[in-house]
Design a protein around this motif. Structure first.
Motif, PDB file in Angstrom:
ATOM      1  N   ASN A 181      17.406 -70.125 -48.003  1.00 48.25           N
ATOM      2  CA  ASN A 181      18.126 -68.682 -47.778  1.00 48.25           C
ATOM      3  C   ASN A 181      18.457 -68.716 -46.372  1.00 48.25           C
ATOM      4  O   ASN A 181      18.672 -67.360 -46.037  1.00 48.25           O
ATOM      5  CB  ASN A 181      17.080 -67.708 -48.194  1.00 48.25           C
ATOM      6  CG  ASN A 181      16.873 -67.616 -49.780  1.00 48.25           C
ATOM      7  OD1 ASN A 181      18.260 -67.795 -50.638  1.00 48.25           O
ATOM      8  ND2 ASN A 181      15.933 -67.472 -50.348  1.00 48.25           N
ATOM      9  N   CYS A 182      18.485 -69.579 -45.663  1.00 48.56           N
ATOM     10  CA  CYS A 182      18.830 -69.343 -44.181  1.00 48.56           C
ATOM     11  C   CYS A 182      17.943 -68.676 -43.302  1.00 48.56           C
ATOM     12  O   CYS A 182      18.315 -68.006 -42.484  1.00 48.56           O
ATOM     13  CB  CYS A 182      20.315 -69.138 -43.884  1.00 48.56           C
ATOM     14  SG  CYS A 182      21.457 -70.342 -44.752  1.00 48.56           S
ATOM     15  N   SER A 183      16.729 -68.525 -43.782  1.00 49.09           N
ATOM     16  CA  SER A 183      15.736 -67.397 -43.150  1.00 49.09           C
ATOM     17  C   SER A 183      15.231 -68.157 -41.513  1.00 49.09           C
ATOM     18  O   SER A 183      15.182 -69.520 -41.440  1.00 49.09           O
ATOM     19  CB  SER A 183      14.442 -67.408 -43.725  1.00 49.09           C
ATOM     20  OG  SER A 183      14.676 -66.615 -44.885  1.00 49.09           O
TER      21      SER A 183
ATOM     22  N   THR B 255      14.801 -59.209 -34.298  1.00 53.86           N
ATOM     23  CA  THR B 255      15.677 -59.888 -34.745  1.00 53.86           C
ATOM     24  C   THR B 255      15.136 -60.812 -36.111  1.00 53.86           C
ATOM     25  O   THR B 255      14.147 -61.228 -35.865  1.00 53.86           O
ATOM     26  CB  THR B 255      16.420 -60.790 -33.665  1.00 53.86           C
ATOM     27  OG1 THR B 255      16.974 -60.025 -32.817  1.00 53.86           O
ATOM     28  CG2 THR B 255      17.522 -61.643 -34.510  1.00 53.86           C
ATOM     29  N   GLY B 256      15.733 -60.823 -36.958  1.00 51.92           N
ATOM     30  CA  GLY B 256      15.192 -61.685 -38.196  1.00 51.92           C
ATOM     31  C   GLY B 256      16.317 -62.060 -39.205  1.00 51.92           C
ATOM     32  O   GLY B 256      17.661 -61.673 -38.911  1.00 51.92           O
ATOM     33  N   THR B 257      15.717 -62.165 -40.502  1.00 47.49           N
ATOM     34  CA  THR B 257      16.980 -62.508 -41.478  1.00 47.49           C
ATOM     35  C   THR B 257      16.296 -61.653 -42.483  1.00 47.49           C
ATOM     36  O   THR B 257      15.172 -61.738 -42.967  1.00 47.49           O
ATOM     37  CB  THR B 257      17.049 -63.711 -41.772  1.00 47.49           C
ATOM     38  OG1 THR B 257      15.776 -64.552 -42.080  1.00 47.49           O
ATOM     39  CG2 THR B 257      17.816 -64.679 -40.977  1.00 47.49           C
TER      40      THR B 257
ATOM     41  N   ILE C 102      21.492 -61.844 -40.641  1.00 50.04           N
ATOM     42  CA  ILE C 102      20.795 -61.627 -39.315  1.00 50.04           C
ATOM     43  C   ILE C 102      20.659 -60.179 -39.261  1.00 50.04           C
ATOM     44  O   ILE C 102      21.767 -59.517 -39.331  1.00 50.04           O
ATOM     45  CB  ILE C 102      21.579 -62.450 -38.289  1.00 50.04           C
ATOM     46  CG1 ILE C 102      21.600 -64.020 -38.380  1.00 50.04           C
ATOM     47  CG2 ILE C 102      20.775 -62.180 -36.877  1.00 50.04           C
ATOM     48  CD1 ILE C 102      22.448 -64.495 -37.592  1.00 50.04           C
ATOM     49  N   TYR C 103      19.474 -59.660 -39.001  1.00 46.49           N
ATOM     50  CA  TYR C 103      19.494 -58.111 -38.690  1.00 46.49           C
ATOM     51  C   TYR C 103      18.922 -58.091 -37.309  1.00 46.49           C
ATOM     52  O   TYR C 103      18.095 -58.889 -36.865  1.00 46.49           O
ATOM     53  CB  TYR C 103      18.687 -57.497 -39.704  1.00 46.49           C
ATOM     54  CG  TYR C 103      17.063 -57.796 -39.676  1.00 46.49           C
ATOM     55  CD1 TYR C 103      16.249 -56.836 -38.965  1.00 46.49           C
ATOM     56  CD2 TYR C 103      16.492 -58.661 -40.258  1.00 46.49           C
ATOM     57  CE1 TYR C 103      15.046 -56.921 -38.878  1.00 46.49           C
ATOM     58  CE2 TYR C 103      15.090 -59.121 -40.004  1.00 46.49           C
ATOM     59  CZ  TYR C 103      14.408 -58.166 -39.375  1.00 46.49           C
ATOM     60  OH  TYR C 103      13.098 -58.620 -39.011  1.00 46.49           O
ATOM     61  N   GLN C 104      18.826 -56.968 -36.759  1.00 46.04           N
ATOM     62  CA  GLN C 104      18.355 -56.452 -35.561  1.00 46.04           C
ATOM     63  C   GLN C 104      18.129 -54.823 -35.721  1.00 46.04           C
ATOM     64  O   GLN C 104      19.034 -54.079 -36.106  1.00 46.04           O
ATOM     65  CB  GLN C 104      19.249 -56.627 -34.433  1.00 46.04           C
ATOM     66  CG  GLN C 104      19.476 -58.213 -34.035  1.00 46.04           C
ATOM     67  CD  GLN C 104      19.943 -58.107 -32.557  1.00 46.04           C
ATOM     68  OE1 GLN C 104      21.245 -57.796 -32.522  1.00 46.04           O
ATOM     69  NE2 GLN C 104      19.317 -58.819 -31.809  1.00 46.04           N
ATOM     70  N   THR C 105      16.869 -54.549 -35.317  1.00 45.95           N
ATOM     71  CA  THR C 105      16.490 -53.143 -35.063  1.00 45.95           C
ATOM     72  C   THR C 105      16.331 -52.894 -33.611  1.00 45.95           C
ATOM     73  O   THR C 105      15.654 -53.910 -32.721  1.00 45.95           O
ATOM     74  CB  THR C 105      15.248 -52.735 -35.801  1.00 45.95           C
ATOM     75  OG1 THR C 105      14.263 -53.563 -35.418  1.00 45.95           O
ATOM     76  CG2 THR C 105      15.707 -53.061 -37.432  1.00 45.95           C
TER      77      THR C 105
ATOM     78  N   GLN D  53      29.697 -65.808 -44.293  1.00 44.17           N
ATOM     79  CA  GLN D  53      28.927 -65.169 -43.468  1.00 44.17           C
ATOM     80  C   GLN D  53      29.240 -65.538 -42.215  1.00 44.17           C
ATOM     81  O   GLN D  53      29.614 -66.612 -41.733  1.00 44.17           O
ATOM     82  CB  GLN D  53      27.423 -65.511 -43.676  1.00 44.17           C
ATOM     83  CG  GLN D  53      26.453 -65.292 -43.052  1.00 44.17           C
ATOM     84  CD  GLN D  53      26.189 -63.803 -42.882  1.00 44.17           C
ATOM     85  OE1 GLN D  53      26.824 -62.966 -42.697  1.00 44.17           O
ATOM     86  NE2 GLN D  53      24.897 -63.386 -43.007  1.00 44.17           N
ATOM     87  N   GLY D  54      29.226 -64.468 -41.117  1.00 44.95           N
ATOM     88  CA  GLY D  54      29.777 -65.006 -39.719  1.00 44.95           C
ATOM     89  C   GLY D  54      28.426 -64.293 -38.959  1.00 44.95           C
ATOM     90  O   GLY D  54      27.490 -63.767 -39.267  1.00 44.95           O
ATOM     91  N   SER D  55      28.658 -64.717 -37.776  1.00 50.75           N
ATOM     92  CA  SER D  55      27.569 -64.082 -36.894  1.00 50.75           C
ATOM     93  C   SER D  55      27.792 -62.909 -36.196  1.00 50.75           C
ATOM     94  O   SER D  55      26.984 -62.448 -35.216  1.00 50.75           O
ATOM     95  CB  SER D  55      27.356 -65.293 -35.696  1.00 50.75           C
ATOM     96  OG  SER D  55      28.417 -65.620 -34.964  1.00 50.75           O
TER      97      SER D  55
END
Length: 180
Positions: free
Chosen positions: A4-6, A55-57, A62-65, A105-107
């Motif tokens: 899952n690209c984690s 930062t994580g998945t 890719i998520y960020q808080t 999916q992009g960055s």
């Protein structure tokens, strides 16, 4: 890490400088820089302008808080001990740019380091699957918003409310998530 690209979740800190008024990496979480700014949030609480960025998945995104958190004075964040500078409200900026045809999916990600949101005390959440230039699937976007918000709640507690914001495809996502 897996199919899952984690990636392994990571936390780093930045601070707002008094001289150049930019975010700079916090070199040591036990020492405050001489040019560290302070901020008074929209509920009147004055804190050091140090931001915890996670930062994580989640959901293959890719998520960020980001949230005001001073690792020297605040206890480790949790739902029972949220950071002193957090106003208990969230902003979820959403990116536009939906393209016809290919879905990949992009960055590209909307930055969670928004000075206006953070100085008011908001927690800020974002993910790559919430930029329609990366992903034009409103159900996947909505699911990702819910999963990133759940991760935030597990770390800091339940917010009073969450505001989704954005223009073009970002505003679509905000409305479509409410519909979904």
């Amino acid at each position: 890490l897996d199919a899952n690209c984690s990636v392994a979740r990571r936390v780093h800190y930045v601070y707002r400088t008094t001289d150049t008024k930019v975010f700079a990496p916090l070199p040591d979480t036990t020492i405050r820089p001489a040019n560290l700014a302070t901020v008074t949030n929209n509920v009147g609480k004055t804190v050091n302008y140090i931001v915890r960025v996670e930062t994580g998945t989640i959901n293959r995104a890719i998520y960020q808080t980001s949230i005001l958190h001073d690792p020297v004075t605040d206890p480790s964040p949790s739902p029972t001990t949220p950071p002193a500078g957090w106003n208990k409200k969230l902003i979820y900026p959403l990116g536009g740019g939906c393209q016809a045809g290919w879905y990949s999916q992009g960055s590209s990600i909307v930055t969670p380091l928004d000075n206006n949101y953070l100085t008011a005390g908001y927690g800020v959440l974002t993910a790559t699957l919430n930029t329609f230039g990366n992903n034009c699937n409103d159900l996947l976007s909505s699911e990702t918003i819910l999963m990133v918000k759940e991760r935030f709640i597990e770390s800091y507690g339940v917010p009073i409310f969450t505001i989704g914001t954005g223009s073009s495809g970002g505003s679509y996502q905000s409305n479509q998530t409410a519909d979904n």
